[in-house]
Design a protein around this motif. Sequence first.
Motif, PDB file in Angstrom:
ATOM      1  N   GLY A  34       0.618  -1.248   0.301  1.00  8.38           N
ATOM      2  CA  GLY A  34       0.438  -0.074  -0.187  1.00  8.38           C
ATOM      3  C   GLY A  34       1.138   1.095  -0.587  1.00  8.38           C
ATOM      4  N   SER A  35       1.090   1.707   1.277  1.00  8.95           N
ATOM      5  CA  SER A  35       1.719   3.044   1.187  1.00  8.95           C
ATOM      6  C   SER A  35       2.572   2.985   2.770  1.00  8.95           C
ATOM      7  CB  SER A  35       0.828   4.541   1.637  1.00  8.95           C
ATOM      8  OG  SER A  35       0.267   4.288   2.660  1.00  8.95           O
ATOM      9  N   LEU A  36       3.905   3.668   2.923  1.00  9.99           N
ATOM     10  CA  LEU A  36       4.261   3.813   3.691  1.00  9.99           C
ATOM     11  C   LEU A  36       3.267   4.106   4.942  1.00  9.99           C
ATOM     12  CD1 LEU A  36       7.873   4.849   2.811  1.00  9.99           C
ATOM     13  CD2 LEU A  36       6.685   1.978   3.307  1.00  9.99           C
ATOM     14  N   ILE A  37       3.346   3.913   6.767  1.00  5.73           N
ATOM     15  CA  ILE A  37       2.376   4.626   7.263  1.00  5.73           C
ATOM     16  C   ILE A  37       3.560   5.731   7.727  1.00  5.73           C
ATOM     17  CG2 ILE A  37       2.014   4.704  10.010  1.00  5.73           C
ATOM     18  CD1 ILE A  37       1.605   0.994   9.355  1.00  5.73           C
ATOM     19  N   ARG A  38       2.994   7.351   8.209  1.00  6.10           N
ATOM     20  CA  ARG A  38       3.353   8.312   8.801  1.00  6.10           C
ATOM     21  C   ARG A  38       3.691   7.854   9.651  1.00  6.10           C
ATOM     22  NH1 ARG A  38       0.387  13.029   5.753  1.00  6.10           N
ATOM     23  NH2 ARG A  38      -1.267  11.818   4.574  1.00  6.10           N
ATOM     24  N   VAL A 220     -16.634   4.229   1.245  1.00  2.00           N
ATOM     25  CA  VAL A 220     -16.091   3.346   1.145  1.00  2.00           C
ATOM     26  C   VAL A 220     -14.932   4.209   0.620  1.00  2.00           C
ATOM     27  CG1 VAL A 220     -14.991   0.925   1.680  1.00  2.00           C
ATOM     28  CG2 VAL A 220     -17.472   1.180   1.566  1.00  2.00           C
ATOM     29  N   PHE A 221     -13.765   3.878   2.644  1.00  2.00           N
ATOM     30  CA  PHE A 221     -12.275   4.415   1.289  1.00  2.00           C
ATOM     31  C   PHE A 221     -11.157   3.481   2.377  1.00  2.00           C
ATOM     32  CE2 PHE A 221     -15.097   8.418   2.801  1.00  2.00           C
ATOM     33  CZ  PHE A 221     -14.605   8.876   0.811  1.00  2.00           C
ATOM     34  N   SER A 222      -9.884   3.558   1.506  1.00  2.07           N
ATOM     35  CA  SER A 222      -9.107   2.470   1.648  1.00  2.07           C
ATOM     36  C   SER A 222      -8.293   3.400   2.308  1.00  2.07           C
ATOM     37  CB  SER A 222      -7.827   2.695   0.796  1.00  2.07           C
ATOM     38  OG  SER A 222      -6.257   2.233   1.379  1.00  2.07           O
ATOM     39  N   GLY A 223      -8.020   3.081   4.472  1.00  6.41           N
ATOM     40  CA  GLY A 223      -6.882   3.664   4.824  1.00  6.41           C
ATOM     41  C   GLY A 223      -5.441   4.131   4.811  1.00  6.41           C
ATOM     42  N   PRO A 230      -2.379   2.668   8.893  1.00  9.40           N
ATOM     43  CA  PRO A 230      -2.313   1.757   8.605  1.00  9.40           C
ATOM     44  C   PRO A 230      -3.006   0.496   7.743  1.00  9.40           C
ATOM     45  CG  PRO A 230      -2.794   1.693  10.860  1.00  9.40           C
ATOM     46  CD  PRO A 230      -3.293   3.364   9.689  1.00  9.40           C
ATOM     47  N   GLN A 231      -1.916  -0.040   6.675  1.00 15.59           N
ATOM     48  CA  GLN A 231      -2.728  -0.829   5.296  1.00 15.59           C
ATOM     49  C   GLN A 231      -3.987  -1.668   5.851  1.00 15.59           C
ATOM     50  OE1 GLN A 231      -2.687  -2.402   1.701  1.00 15.59           O
ATOM     51  NE2 GLN A 231      -2.104  -0.728   1.862  1.00 15.59           N
ATOM     52  N   THR A 232      -4.142  -2.260   6.708  1.00 15.98           N
ATOM     53  CA  THR A 232      -5.122  -2.717   7.203  1.00 15.98           C
ATOM     54  C   THR A 232      -6.088  -2.117   7.967  1.00 15.98           C
ATOM     55  OG1 THR A 232      -4.242  -3.318   9.581  1.00 15.98           O
ATOM     56  CG2 THR A 232      -4.035  -5.429   7.504  1.00 15.98           C
ATOM     57  N   THR A 233      -7.356  -0.763   7.021  1.00 17.84           N
ATOM     58  CA  THR A 233      -7.697   0.029   7.834  1.00 17.84           C
ATOM     59  C   THR A 233      -8.635   0.434   6.270  1.00 17.84           C
ATOM     60  OG1 THR A 233      -6.137   1.545   7.965  1.00 17.84           O
ATOM     61  CG2 THR A 233      -6.577   0.557   9.782  1.00 17.84           C
ATOM     62  N   GLY A 234      -9.590   0.972   6.897  1.00 15.81           N
ATOM     63  CA  GLY A 234     -10.720   1.325   5.633  1.00 15.81           C
ATOM     64  C   GLY A 234     -11.417   1.873   6.646  1.00 15.81           C
ATOM     65  N   ILE A 235     -12.268   2.855   5.895  1.00 14.42           N
ATOM     66  CA  ILE A 235     -13.279   3.982   6.420  1.00 14.42           C
ATOM     67  C   ILE A 235     -14.232   3.594   5.473  1.00 14.42           C
ATOM     68  CG2 ILE A 235     -14.198   6.279   6.269  1.00 14.42           C
ATOM     69  CD1 ILE A 235     -11.320   6.968   7.171  1.00 14.42           C
ATOM     70  N   VAL A 236     -15.721   3.449   6.592  1.00 10.93           N
ATOM     71  CA  VAL A 236     -16.991   4.133   5.860  1.00 10.93           C
ATOM     72  C   VAL A 236     -17.995   4.976   6.520  1.00 10.93           C
ATOM     73  CG1 VAL A 236     -19.478   2.512   5.583  1.00 10.93           C
ATOM     74  CG2 VAL A 236     -16.875   1.789   5.626  1.00 10.93           C
ATOM     75  N   LYS A 288      -6.654  -1.681  18.191  1.00 10.89           N
ATOM     76  CA  LYS A 288      -7.148  -0.701  19.124  1.00 10.89           C
ATOM     77  C   LYS A 288      -6.023  -0.061  18.171  1.00 10.89           C
ATOM     78  CE  LYS A 288      -4.661  -2.344  23.395  1.00 10.89           C
ATOM     79  NZ  LYS A 288      -4.181  -3.200  22.508  1.00 10.89           N
ATOM     80  N   GLU A 289      -4.818  -0.163  17.853  1.00  8.54           N
ATOM     81  CA  GLU A 289      -3.884  -0.023  17.593  1.00  8.54           C
ATOM     82  C   GLU A 289      -3.930   0.418  16.184  1.00  8.54           C
ATOM     83  OE1 GLU A 289      -2.664  -3.157  20.847  1.00  8.54           O
ATOM     84  OE2 GLU A 289      -3.544  -3.430  19.125  1.00  8.54           O
ATOM     85  N   GLU A 290      -4.567  -0.332  15.535  1.00  7.09           N
ATOM     86  CA  GLU A 290      -4.427  -0.214  14.178  1.00  7.09           C
ATOM     87  C   GLU A 290      -5.813   1.497  13.962  1.00  7.09           C
ATOM     88  OE1 GLU A 290      -2.885  -3.388  13.534  1.00  7.09           O
ATOM     89  OE2 GLU A 290      -4.330  -3.729  14.597  1.00  7.09           O
ATOM     90  N   LEU A 291      -6.471   0.985  14.834  1.00 10.99           N
ATOM     91  CA  LEU A 291      -8.035   2.166  15.219  1.00 10.99           C
ATOM     92  C   LEU A 291      -7.407   3.143  15.289  1.00 10.99           C
ATOM     93  CD1 LEU A 291     -11.019   0.433  16.810  1.00 10.99           C
ATOM     94  CD2 LEU A 291     -11.039   2.386  15.433  1.00 10.99           C
ATOM     95  N   VAL A 292      -6.440   3.485  16.486  1.00 15.13           N
ATOM     96  CA  VAL A 292      -5.720   5.209  16.847  1.00 15.13           C
ATOM     97  C   VAL A 292      -4.952   4.871  15.399  1.00 15.13           C
ATOM     98  CG1 VAL A 292      -4.266   5.871  18.206  1.00 15.13           C
ATOM     99  CG2 VAL A 292      -5.822   4.217  19.341  1.00 15.13           C
ATOM    100  N   GLY A 293      -4.046   4.242  15.217  1.00 11.34           N
ATOM    101  CA  GLY A 293      -3.383   4.624  14.324  1.00 11.34           C
ATOM    102  C   GLY A 293      -4.038   5.358  12.881  1.00 11.34           C
ATOM    103  N   LEU A 294      -5.330   4.534  12.513  1.00  4.52           N
ATOM    104  CA  LEU A 294      -6.151   5.566  10.995  1.00  4.52           C
ATOM    105  C   LEU A 294      -6.038   6.727  11.941  1.00  4.52           C
ATOM    106  CD1 LEU A 294      -9.078   5.721   9.677  1.00  4.52           C
ATOM    107  CD2 LEU A 294      -7.307   4.989   8.744  1.00  4.52           C
TER     108      LEU A 294
END
Length: 408
Positions: A34-38, A220-223, A230-236, A288-294
């Motif tokens: 995907g991309s590099l996490i901030r 739906v967006f990719s996170g 995080p690559q394993t996140t998305g947004i609805v 929780k880590e991915e949620l906060v990271g997003l």
Amino acid sequence: MTEQRYRSHTDSIYGELDVPTVVNAAGTKTRIGGSLIRAEALEAMNDAASTFVELGDLQAAASDRIAEITGAEAGYVTSGAAAGLCLSAAAAIAGHDIAAMDRLPDTEGLPSEILMPRTHRTGYDHALRAAGATIVDIGTNDLHLGTGSTNVEPWEIEANITDETAAIAYMEKSYTEPPLDVVADIAHDHDIPVIVDAAAELPPRSNFSRFIEQGADLVVFSGGKGIRGPQTTGIVAGKQEYIESIALQHLDMHVAEAAWSPPKRLIDLDNFAGVPRQGIGRSMKVGKEELVGLIYALEAFMEEEQAETQREWQNRADNIACAIEDAGLETHVTGGSDVSVAPEVVINVDESSETTAIELVRRLRAENPRVYLGGDRIDEGEVVANPMCITDDEADYVADRIVANVEN
């Protein structure tokens, strides 16, 4: 010199695992990360890992921020955009019926058809079918005949809505039709939702609210692409009633009813007959880590200067093109578009060398580090260098390796 520059790649964690790294000139492709996490997101994820939290509370906080940014009634964080599509379909089919939630993907007796204009169909709509939906194709591909006719007329969508229709799905790209607002009006006249797949449509930031304003009920967006979460996140983002249904089909429901007290702004218990069983989204959980990271990546994405980022991409693309042209290869640099938000260097390999585009792609991917170019035009004898996910030094390296492999 270029090999010396990238010797550090072998010193990474991937080197310890004997896995070659990738210099990514292909863009935000999932198969290469995907991309590099901030940095802000990584720091927040590390902090989040040290404490427990009720995930419903965290999803409610994310919902508030997503709603603020998009103008939607509510939002939710999923394990990628595909999971967001699956849960959106599940919400459209089951609604607030917890017995229906328990049965999915078995949809016998439930309206479960999702209409899609034929030219919106992609392999990604498997995510909709995974919830138990049946896709109903609408229209043709007559536009490509050059007769002036379009692929899908609004009346065709309306004529195919029946008592079995649960939703209309819409793939947002520059070539898709009819316009979203027209499709949304038709859907709402029949009290069914529109689900928009806008996974790769960020940036620009304006797209966060654009689809909601045009009438989409769920977007739906990719996170893990342009947002750089995080690559394993998305947004609805969407209507509260559907986000509620998504939450109930996603969160851990192993709880006694008397002790169940989710945040009301995410789940209003008055809308449900009891605690549902574990839903179809249970296998798509978000930590929780991915949620906060997003959340933190989203904040940084909203604050960054987009014009400056665009200038960096343009300069990088121009430099790659100049270096390749100096070696005698034909190139042109595109402007950003709905298909790729960044300018891209299109290299006509078959017309300007004895090496074919396929051979070039294969050679570069066999190197260490691997060099990935975009291969979407490979059947036309062209490869594409995308500047989004590389540094200036990496751009020089990509150009060097292209020239070296074409000359060999």
